[in-house]
Design a protein around this motif. Structure first.
Motif, PDB file in Angstrom:
ATOM      1  N   LEU A 295      31.164  45.298  42.789  1.00 55.96           N
ATOM      2  CA  LEU A 295      30.960  45.447  41.821  1.00 55.96           C
ATOM      3  C   LEU A 295      30.236  43.770  41.714  1.00 55.96           C
ATOM      4  N   SER A 296      30.475  42.809  42.406  1.00 65.66           N
ATOM      5  CA  SER A 296      30.204  41.679  42.312  1.00 65.66           C
ATOM      6  C   SER A 296      28.774  41.353  42.978  1.00 65.66           C
ATOM      7  N   GLY A 297      28.659  41.904  44.526  1.00 66.84           N
ATOM      8  CA  GLY A 297      27.363  42.488  44.815  1.00 66.84           C
ATOM      9  C   GLY A 297      26.799  41.059  45.470  1.00 66.84           C
ATOM     10  N   VAL A 298      28.302  40.079  45.687  1.00 66.68           N
ATOM     11  CA  VAL A 298      27.804  38.724  46.637  1.00 66.68           C
ATOM     12  C   VAL A 298      28.306  39.458  47.585  1.00 66.68           C
ATOM     13  N   ASN A 299      27.897  38.473  49.116  1.00 68.18           N
ATOM     14  CA  ASN A 299      28.368  38.253  50.623  1.00 68.18           C
ATOM     15  C   ASN A 299      29.653  37.797  50.072  1.00 68.18           C
ATOM     16  N   PHE A 300      30.699  38.521  50.922  1.00 66.88           N
ATOM     17  CA  PHE A 300      31.903  37.767  51.531  1.00 66.88           C
ATOM     18  C   PHE A 300      32.856  37.954  53.016  1.00 66.88           C
ATOM     19  N   VAL A 301      33.813  37.474  52.737  1.00 68.10           N
ATOM     20  CA  VAL A 301      34.453  37.337  54.347  1.00 68.10           C
ATOM     21  C   VAL A 301      35.943  37.471  54.109  1.00 68.10           C
ATOM     22  N   LEU A 302      35.777  38.792  54.381  1.00 65.98           N
ATOM     23  CA  LEU A 302      37.802  38.845  53.714  1.00 65.98           C
ATOM     24  C   LEU A 302      38.804  38.828  55.426  1.00 65.98           C
ATOM     25  N   SER A 303      39.287  37.997  54.737  1.00 67.57           N
ATOM     26  CA  SER A 303      40.879  37.630  55.824  1.00 67.57           C
ATOM     27  C   SER A 303      42.055  38.749  55.095  1.00 67.57           C
ATOM     28  N   VAL A 304      42.825  39.036  55.945  1.00 65.42           N
ATOM     29  CA  VAL A 304      44.187  40.437  55.382  1.00 65.42           C
ATOM     30  C   VAL A 304      45.006  40.247  56.200  1.00 65.42           C
ATOM     31  N   ARG A 305      45.736  39.641  56.450  1.00 68.34           N
ATOM     32  CA  ARG A 305      47.382  39.968  56.849  1.00 68.34           C
ATOM     33  C   ARG A 305      47.115  41.649  57.927  1.00 68.34           C
ATOM     34  N   GLU A 401      51.666  40.584  40.424  1.00 67.67           N
ATOM     35  CA  GLU A 401      51.584  42.079  39.931  1.00 67.67           C
ATOM     36  C   GLU A 401      50.276  42.473  39.062  1.00 67.67           C
ATOM     37  N   LYS A 402      49.950  41.474  38.230  1.00 64.40           N
ATOM     38  CA  LYS A 402      49.243  42.668  36.496  1.00 64.40           C
ATOM     39  C   LYS A 402      48.484  42.984  37.630  1.00 64.40           C
ATOM     40  N   LEU A 403      47.409  44.097  37.279  1.00 62.79           N
ATOM     41  CA  LEU A 403      46.929  44.445  37.904  1.00 62.79           C
ATOM     42  C   LEU A 403      45.649  43.310  37.333  1.00 62.79           C
ATOM     43  N   PRO A 404      44.623  42.550  37.428  1.00 62.32           N
ATOM     44  CA  PRO A 404      43.607  42.742  36.686  1.00 62.32           C
ATOM     45  C   PRO A 404      41.995  43.669  36.817  1.00 62.32           C
ATOM     46  N   GLU A 405      41.710  43.798  36.028  1.00 64.36           N
ATOM     47  CA  GLU A 405      40.024  44.762  35.543  1.00 64.36           C
ATOM     48  C   GLU A 405      38.867  43.993  36.491  1.00 64.36           C
ATOM     49  N   ALA A 406      38.642  45.104  37.161  1.00 62.43           N
ATOM     50  CA  ALA A 406      38.346  45.106  38.689  1.00 62.43           C
ATOM     51  C   ALA A 406      36.778  44.204  37.630  1.00 62.43           C
ATOM     52  N   ARG A 407      36.193  45.254  36.944  1.00 68.03           N
ATOM     53  CA  ARG A 407      34.333  44.168  36.766  1.00 68.03           C
ATOM     54  C   ARG A 407      35.397  42.267  35.890  1.00 68.03           C
ATOM     55  N   GLU A 408      35.777  42.730  35.787  1.00 69.39           N
ATOM     56  CA  GLU A 408      35.859  40.917  34.646  1.00 69.39           C
ATOM     57  C   GLU A 408      36.430  39.901  36.272  1.00 69.39           C
ATOM     58  N   LYS A 415      31.217  33.776  39.380  1.00 69.47           N
ATOM     59  CA  LYS A 415      30.787  32.624  38.646  1.00 69.47           C
ATOM     60  C   LYS A 415      31.528  31.592  39.308  1.00 69.47           C
ATOM     61  N   ALA A 416      31.963  31.486  40.423  1.00 67.35           N
ATOM     62  CA  ALA A 416      32.708  31.322  41.564  1.00 67.35           C
ATOM     63  C   ALA A 416      30.971  30.349  42.164  1.00 67.35           C
TER      64      ALA A 416
END
Length: 464
Positions: A295-305, A401-408, A415-416
Motif C-alpha cells: 500500500l505504501s508504494g515505496v521501494n524496499f529491501v526486506l530481510s527475514v530470518r 503481537e498487536k496487529l497494526p492496521e496495514a494502511r496506518e 512518512k519516514a
C-alpha cells in the motif's frame, strides 16, 4: 597516559547481538594500547576477526552444556557458563606473565562479579543495550514489583525513580521476569545476576551522552558512584561516517546484485526492513507488513530470518508476496543474514523499519536514517520510547503481537521517507554521534576517564 601494562579480559555472552558490540569495544581498547584477552567458545570464536595486534589474544573455553531440566535455555546457559568457565579462567590467569587488570563482561554474566573477586581485579559490566533499558532492568529486579491484577495484561508497572517516571504495561515487561514463578529457581537466578551487576565496580555502555545523558546520570545516582561510562557508538568509524563493515555473519545475497539494485533507486527512496537475528514475525504480522509495503508504494529491501527454534519459517510467509503485481520491481528480498551496514549507508536508503534492538538502532543512528519502530519484547520497548518520544528520530509503527492496521503502517512508512522533523533530528543526532567518537569527543573523554581509573587501581595494586 600509559596503558601498556593494562590487561583486560573481555567476556561476551555467546549470542551475536552480545558478542559483536563487545568485540568492537575490545578493538577500541586495543587502539589505546590495552592488552585484551577475549574469552570465546568454539561457536563464538569465528566472530573474532583476524587482528594483527600483538596485544590481542583469545582464550578458548569449552562450549557450555545445557544440563539442568529445571531451567530454560537462557538461564541454563548462564548457569553452565558460571560453573564450568569460572574455575578454568582462574587457573588460566595464574599462568599469565601479565595478569589480568580487569574483567569486562556482558550483563548476562553477572556472576563474573565473583570472578573479579577471585582474580582481585575490578569487574565492569558491558551493556550491549541502552542506558534507559538497563535502568529499567536494574530497577525491575532490584525492587521486584508485583502485578496485583495478573488477569489484565494492561496492568502497569511504574518506575518512579527513573527520569520521566516511565510506566509500562505488564505485557511489555521482559518475559524473564513475568514468565517465571516469582521466587522460583529461574526467577531467582535472573535476579541474582542483576544484583551482581549492580554491585559491580563499574558499567560501560555502547551509547553516548548526547543521546542518553539523563539516564547515565540517573545510573550514577542509583549506583551511588560515578563509574558509569558512555563510550559508544563502538562501531568502526572511518572518514567521518560509519564504516560499512559487516558484523557477525556472511550475507546470503550477492553484494554486487544488491548494490546495483540500490544504485538504480533515487536518494532516500528506499526503506530497509529487518527484525534482527532473533525476532521472528508471526504469519499474521508478516501479512500485515506485506500489505503495508504494498500500500505504501515505496521501494524496499526486506530481510527475514529463515527460521527460528520454534520452527516458524518467516521466509515462506514472504515468498509469495514478492510476486504480487503491486510490488514487482519495488522490492529486494533477502532470506537470512543481510549486509546491514552497507544497506544503511547507501544514499538510496532513507528509513529503517526494525524491532528496536539496540544494535540495529545504533547502526541506523550512525547513518541518519529515520526509524519506524516495531518492538517485539524485552529491552526494545524502552528503546522505542527513547527514540520516538524523547529523541524524536523515529516514528512509531507497531508494538509487540498487536496487529497494526496495514494502511496506518503504510502511512508511517511513507512518512519516514519524507522530509520531516524526524529526518532533521536524525541527521543532527548522527552528527552528534560522530563527534562523540572523534578525538576530543564525549565518548573519547569517557574512555580516557575509564582507563585513567583502571590505571590507578592497577598501579595501586602493584604498589601494594
Amino acid at each position: 597516559m600509559s596503558t601498556a601494562t593494562l590487561h583486560v579480559l573481555a567476556y561476551p555472552f555467546p549470542a551475536s547481538g552480545h558478542v559483536i558490540p563487545l568485540l568492537d569495544f575490545a578493538k577500541v581498547l586495543l587502539s589505546r594500547g590495552v592488552k585484551v584477552t577475549i574469552l570465546v567458545t568454539p561457536k563464538t570464536h569465528p566472530l573474532v576477526a583476524t587482528n594483527p595486534s600483538p596485544l590481542l589474544q583469545t582464550l578458548l573455553l569449552p562450549e557450555p552444556q545445557l544440563s539442568n531440566p529445571n531451567l530454560k535455555d537462557l538461564a541454563d546457559l548462564m548457569n553452565s557458563m558460571r560453573h564450568h568457565h569460572h574455575p578454568l579462567i582462574v587457573d588460566w590467569a595464574k599462568t599469565q606473565s601479565t595478569p589480568p587488570s580487569a574483567i569486562i563482561s556482558d550483563y548476562f554474566l553477572g556472576w563474573t562479579h565473583l570472578l573479579g573477586d577471585d582474580l582481585g581485579v575490578p569487574h565492569i559490566v558491558f551493556s550491549p543495550c541502552s542506558a534507559i533499558s538497563l535502568a529499567v532492568i536494574n530497577s525491575l529486579w532490584r525492587d521486584a514489583p508485583q502485578n496485583h491484577n495478573p488477569q489484565d495484561p494492561n496492568s502497569v508497572v511504574s518506575f518512579p525513580n527513573l527520569p520521566n517516571s516511565p510506566v509500562y504495561p505488564w505485557w511489555q515487561i521482559t518475559h524473564l521476569y513475568t514468565d517465571n514463578e516469582r521466587g522460583g529457581l529461574e526467577w531467582e537466578l535472573h535476579r541474582e545476576n542483576t544484583l551482581f551487576n549492580i554491585d559491580s565496580w563499574g558499567f560501560v555502555f555502547n551509547t553516548f551522552t548526547e543521546a542518553e545523558q539523563v539516564y547515565i546520570d540517573n545510573m550514577k545516582k542509583e549506583l551511588g558512584h560515578k563509574r558509569v561510562w558512555a563510550v559508544g557508538p563502538v562501531i568502526p568509524i572511518q572518514n567521518g561516517s560509519a564504516e560499512p563493515v559487516e558484523h557477525g555473519g556472511n550475507s546470503t545475497v550477492s553484494q554486487r546484485e544488491l548494490l546495483e539494485w540500490l544504485d538504480s533507486r533515487e536518494e532516500c527512496s528506499v526503506i530497509y526492513v529487518c527484525f534482527g537475528s532473533l525476532a521472528v514475525l508471526t504469519s499474521s504480522q508478516m501479512e500485515v507488513l506485506a500489505q503495508a509495503l504494498e500500500l505504501s508504494g515505496v521501494n524496499f529491501v526486506l530481510s527475514v530470518r529463515v527460521s527460528d527454534p520454534q520452527g516458524r519459517v518467516q521466509g515462506k510467509a514472504a515468498c509469495g508476496f514478492m510476486d504480487r503485481e503491486g510490488v514487482k520491481g519495488r522490492g529486494f528480498f533477502i532470506e537470512g543474514w543481510a549486509p546491514q551496514m552497507i544497506i544503511l549507508n547507501h544514499r538510496a536508503v532513507g528509513a529503517f523499519l526494525n524491532h528496536s534492538g539496540w544494535n540495529s538502532m545504533v547502526e541506523a543512528l550512525l547513518t541518519g536514517v529515520v526509524m519506524v519502530t516495531w518492538p517485539t519484547g524485552g529491552d526494545q520497548y524502552p528503546n522505542a520510547r527513547l527514540f520516538v518520544d524523547e529523541l524524536g528520530v523515529a516514528i512509531r509503527g507497531a508494538e509487540g503481537e498487536k496487529l497494526p492496521e496495514a494502511r496506518e503502517l503504510a502511512k508511517s512508512i511513507q512518512k519516514a521517507l519524507g522530509k520531516t522533523k524526524e529526518r532533521e533530528r536524525a541527521e543532527e543526532l548522527r552528527d552528534a554521534a560522530l563527534r562523540a567518537v572523534r578525538s576530543g569527543g564525549s565518548s573519547q573523554r569517557e574512555l580516557d576517564d575509564l582507563l585513567k581509573l583502571l590505571n590507578e587501581v592497577h598501579l595501586g595494586k602493584n604498589a601494594a
